[in-house]
Design a protein around this motif. Sequence first.
Motif, mmCIF file in Angstrom:
data_model
loop_
_atom_site.group_PDB
_atom_site.id
_atom_site.type_symbol
_atom_site.label_atom_id
_atom_site.label_comp_id
_atom_site.label_asym_id
_atom_site.label_seq_id
_atom_site.Cartn_x
_atom_site.Cartn_y
_atom_site.Cartn_z
ATOM 1 N N LYS A 59 0.076 -9.739 -1.671
ATOM 2 C CA LYS A 59 0.808 -8.816 -2.559
ATOM 3 C C LYS A 59 1.053 -7.471 -1.880
ATOM 4 C CE LYS A 59 1.393 -11.263 -6.243
ATOM 5 N NZ LYS A 59 2.712 -11.639 -6.694
ATOM 6 N N GLU A 60 0.082 -7.004 -1.106
ATOM 7 C CA GLU A 60 0.243 -5.729 -0.415
ATOM 8 C C GLU A 60 1.333 -5.820 0.639
ATOM 9 O OE1 GLU A 60 -2.754 -7.259 -0.688
ATOM 10 O OE2 GLU A 60 -3.703 -5.990 -2.199
ATOM 11 N N GLU A 62 3.781 -7.968 0.687
ATOM 12 C CA GLU A 62 5.050 -8.166 -0.009
ATOM 13 C C GLU A 62 5.611 -6.820 -0.476
ATOM 14 O OE1 GLU A 62 6.467 -10.503 -4.013
ATOM 15 O OE2 GLU A 62 4.801 -11.336 -2.866
ATOM 16 N N GLY A 63 4.746 -5.953 -1.008
ATOM 17 C CA GLY A 63 5.167 -4.620 -1.429
ATOM 18 C C GLY A 63 5.638 -3.782 -0.257
#
Length: 90
Positions: A59-60, A62-63
Amino acid sequence: MTARTNSLLLGLAALIIAAPLILDPAGQFGGTDDAASQVVESSNPGYEKWTAPFWQPSKEMEGLLFALQAAFGAGLLGYVLGRRHGRSGK
């Protein structure tokens, strides 16, 4: 600009920032990929995906990639608009 115009723009900016928090207080923001997957699953329950991602970032990551893409797009847009403004001689 007048003080009234500044106040109006500031209020509009605050409304734009606050709108997602008011409309979705739980913070369950979903993307179009999620919405499309839900529609496919509800219309055809037996559907099986025939492709798979070759890499699933965290998620990190991807952000970070999304932020880099947005920064690159904003920089490119700023460059193009700046060049066009410079050509007009103003």
